[in-house]
Write a protein that holds these residues in place. Sequence first.
Motif, PDB file in Angstrom:
ATOM      1  N   UNK A   1       0.831  -1.201   0.000  1.00  0.00           N
ATOM      2  CA  UNK A   1       0.000   0.000   0.000  1.00  0.00           C
ATOM      3  C   UNK A   1       0.871   1.259   0.000  1.00  0.00           C
ATOM      4  N   UNK A   2       1.935   1.247   0.789  1.00  0.00           N
ATOM      5  CA  UNK A   2       2.850   2.381   0.819  1.00  0.00           C
ATOM      6  C   UNK A   2       3.577   2.532  -0.511  1.00  0.00           C
ATOM      7  N   UNK A   3       3.997   1.416  -1.087  1.00  0.00           N
ATOM      8  CA  UNK A   3       4.690   1.474  -2.377  1.00  0.00           C
ATOM      9  C   UNK A   3       3.791   2.072  -3.448  1.00  0.00           C
ATOM     10  N   UNK A   4       2.532   1.659  -3.465  1.00  0.00           N
ATOM     11  CA  UNK A   4       1.582   2.232  -4.430  1.00  0.00           C
ATOM     12  C   UNK A   4       1.377   3.726  -4.189  1.00  0.00           C
ATOM     13  N   UNK A   5       1.239   4.123  -2.941  1.00  0.00           N
ATOM     14  CA  UNK A   5       1.015   5.535  -2.631  1.00  0.00           C
ATOM     15  C   UNK A   5       2.160   6.401  -3.134  1.00  0.00           C
ATOM     16  N   UNK A   6       3.363   5.874  -3.099  1.00  0.00           N
ATOM     17  CA  UNK A   6       4.531   6.629  -3.527  1.00  0.00           C
ATOM     18  C   UNK A   6       4.847   6.419  -5.003  1.00  0.00           C
ATOM     19  N   UNK A   7       4.034   5.610  -5.704  1.00  0.00           N
ATOM     20  CA  UNK A   7       4.302   5.343  -7.103  1.00  0.00           C
ATOM     21  C   UNK A   7       5.513   4.457  -7.319  1.00  0.00           C
TER      22      UNK A   7
ATOM     23  N   UNK B   1       3.409 -11.997  -3.104  1.00  0.00           N
ATOM     24  CA  UNK B   1       2.481 -12.128  -4.221  1.00  0.00           C
ATOM     25  C   UNK B   1       1.235 -11.277  -4.023  1.00  0.00           C
ATOM     26  N   UNK B   2       0.588 -11.437  -2.871  1.00  0.00           N
ATOM     27  CA  UNK B   2      -0.629 -10.669  -2.626  1.00  0.00           C
ATOM     28  C   UNK B   2      -0.335  -9.171  -2.585  1.00  0.00           C
ATOM     29  N   UNK B   3       0.778  -8.792  -1.977  1.00  0.00           N
ATOM     30  CA  UNK B   3       1.133  -7.381  -1.934  1.00  0.00           C
ATOM     31  C   UNK B   3       1.370  -6.818  -3.324  1.00  0.00           C
ATOM     32  N   UNK B   4       2.068  -7.590  -4.150  1.00  0.00           N
ATOM     33  CA  UNK B   4       2.347  -7.131  -5.515  1.00  0.00           C
ATOM     34  C   UNK B   4       1.055  -6.960  -6.309  1.00  0.00           C
ATOM     35  N   UNK B   5       0.143  -7.928  -6.194  1.00  0.00           N
ATOM     36  CA  UNK B   5      -1.107  -7.842  -6.948  1.00  0.00           C
ATOM     37  C   UNK B   5      -1.964  -6.691  -6.425  1.00  0.00           C
ATOM     38  N   UNK B   6      -1.973  -6.482  -5.101  1.00  0.00           N
ATOM     39  CA  UNK B   6      -2.751  -5.378  -4.548  1.00  0.00           C
ATOM     40  C   UNK B   6      -2.265  -4.040  -5.109  1.00  0.00           C
ATOM     41  N   UNK B   7      -0.946  -3.845  -5.129  1.00  0.00           N
ATOM     42  CA  UNK B   7      -0.410  -2.603  -5.681  1.00  0.00           C
ATOM     43  C   UNK B   7      -0.783  -2.455  -7.150  1.00  0.00           C
ATOM     44  N   UNK B   8      -0.751  -3.545  -7.900  1.00  0.00           N
ATOM     45  CA  UNK B   8      -1.133  -3.496  -9.307  1.00  0.00           C
ATOM     46  C   UNK B   8      -2.611  -3.173  -9.468  1.00  0.00           C
ATOM     47  N   UNK B   9      -3.446  -3.744  -8.616  1.00  0.00           N
ATOM     48  CA  UNK B   9      -4.880  -3.461  -8.693  1.00  0.00           C
ATOM     49  C   UNK B   9      -5.177  -1.996  -8.434  1.00  0.00           C
ATOM     50  N   UNK B  10      -4.563  -1.447  -7.400  1.00  0.00           N
ATOM     51  CA  UNK B  10      -4.798  -0.039  -7.079  1.00  0.00           C
ATOM     52  C   UNK B  10      -4.330   0.861  -8.220  1.00  0.00           C
ATOM     53  N   UNK B  11      -3.187   0.534  -8.797  1.00  0.00           N
ATOM     54  CA  UNK B  11      -2.692   1.320  -9.935  1.00  0.00           C
ATOM     55  C   UNK B  11      -3.611   1.180 -11.135  1.00  0.00           C
TER      56      UNK B  11
END
Length: 576
Positions: free
Chosen positions: A286-292, A301-311
């Motif tokens: 979630x933090x990685x996505x927020x910072x782009x 795996x789940x973290x990576x897919x979550x960031x991809x979904x949000x993007x």
Amino acid sequence: MYLLAMGLVTGPKGFGCKYYADTLAWAPGWIPLFADGIPPAALAQVTSEADHLQPVIASVDLGALRGPIQALDPQGRLRALCWPEEAQGDEPLLCIPAPLPIGWLQAIIFASKEQKALIREQAADYANVPLGAYKQRVNARLFAAASKSASALALRSASTSGSALNSPSALRSASTSESALSSPSASLSASILPEPIDGLSLPLPDQDASVQQVSAVGAVQAMLVGLGNRGDALVTAGQSLSDPELPKPELPKPELPKPELPKPGLTDPEETASQSSVEDPLLRALLAWALGENSAANADLHGRILAQLLSAIVDAKTQADEAPAGEGCPPDIQQVILDLLEAERTRLAEPKWQEALKRLIADLKGCLGLGDATISELFQRHQKPFSRGLLLFFLRQRGQELLELSERFDQPLLTDQDLVVAAALFGARGGWLELPGSIKDLPGLRSAITHRMAALAHRQRGTGLDLGPAPERVEPLRELMTRKGGGGGWSKRQQEGALALARGMGWQEVLKTRISLGKGDYRLQVAGNGVQLLLDGEVKAVTVDVDQAQLLTLLARTAIPGRIDAEVRKALTGQR
């Protein structure tokens, strides 16, 4: 009015498909500001597309702004300067990289009482336009002020000792009023430039950009505040996301021995710490996505897919915004998610992961139609926060349904980690614009989060602007009540806050009254209104204790009305 709803003073792309040509289009991605008077052409520009559009003026405080901007000198030469140190005080025009936080608006100024009444009436039709949150006044003189020619910049210069600038930016409603922002401060006033008129043009690069991503981040921050009473994981996520940070890896130090790994297969502790101080993989994502910086979420795996979904959600909304007029339509976010999950499933090498995603995709599709399982059965099938958060997102349409904490979401199997994922998905889909008013109206939340949204945009775009310290973030009641004091246990203010909450909500079951009596004989007297205890002298002490565990359990299950929330916060913070 649209800027008020959006939370940012931004360029044309910030309006998406609702944009009308106005002064912001003159230099996309910049907020041009005149000193002193507002040229008639600037006011005319904001009403140029329709007769019903109404120009207004709003004061903007730039006192906290620091960093590189563009300015025009009295001779018409554009130069870069570091605001405010290098300002000479005679610049007739400033151009500030967008966006700016809407919390910097000091007042909204109308041309007449009739116009003020009309726009207030129009704003009342939109739940997400907080016009009443800002000071409002009438000043016809500002609308009558004129320069002879916009291109000549025949404006008075002003001292730079003050910090407020005026900007006619376009505060518009989707249907009726258009507004210009600008305000005379005691020392320096300004207005947003019109489009090139009478040959006026400035060589500014087009740096306009969508604000969908930072709007989504701000919405997730707010959702975590609204859900924070549910559990500690939500509190931790809200703390981390309010000022997201993923430290960069440091250069290796050959002279130091490499630390021994605690268990085979784990990553190097130094490498892990360099990615994020947050250990939970979903929160790190979630933090990685927020910072782009989605690449920082690749370890899980789940973290990576979550960031991809949000993007993917943000990208779909951005693409819809940038579609030609009349061709854009709101994206089907649920289909966007299903498509990405299916694409990810086909890329996975391990059959067990492919099968798990296949089952999840089938159940998500079932949530949209006639599924073969109850909600409880779905949560039993899928026990990971990633999967349960997606199920919640597909089962309900609005973030408000999460915030209300109704029985349909009060499933025994749900954890606060599940709600972190759901909050991220709902926030990304709705953005700040669609955030429920029950959250936005929390005292201090709008200014705290919109400031962080603007600061994050400048960080990602590398403008070098410093917006100053962000306002103190709003903390959930649970966080305020569970913060550890120096002596352990509840502090006096926490005890007072707990009592205020229990009494306000009528939770008598969490209260225990202790009466300390001196030595002596006591008599019971039965009267018509009950039993009375008669004793000589004064009672030494009457104390009311609060069962902390039971109180926090009730707090996690109950939506707290705004009035009671405000009273409890006053008790917890000592404000009266």
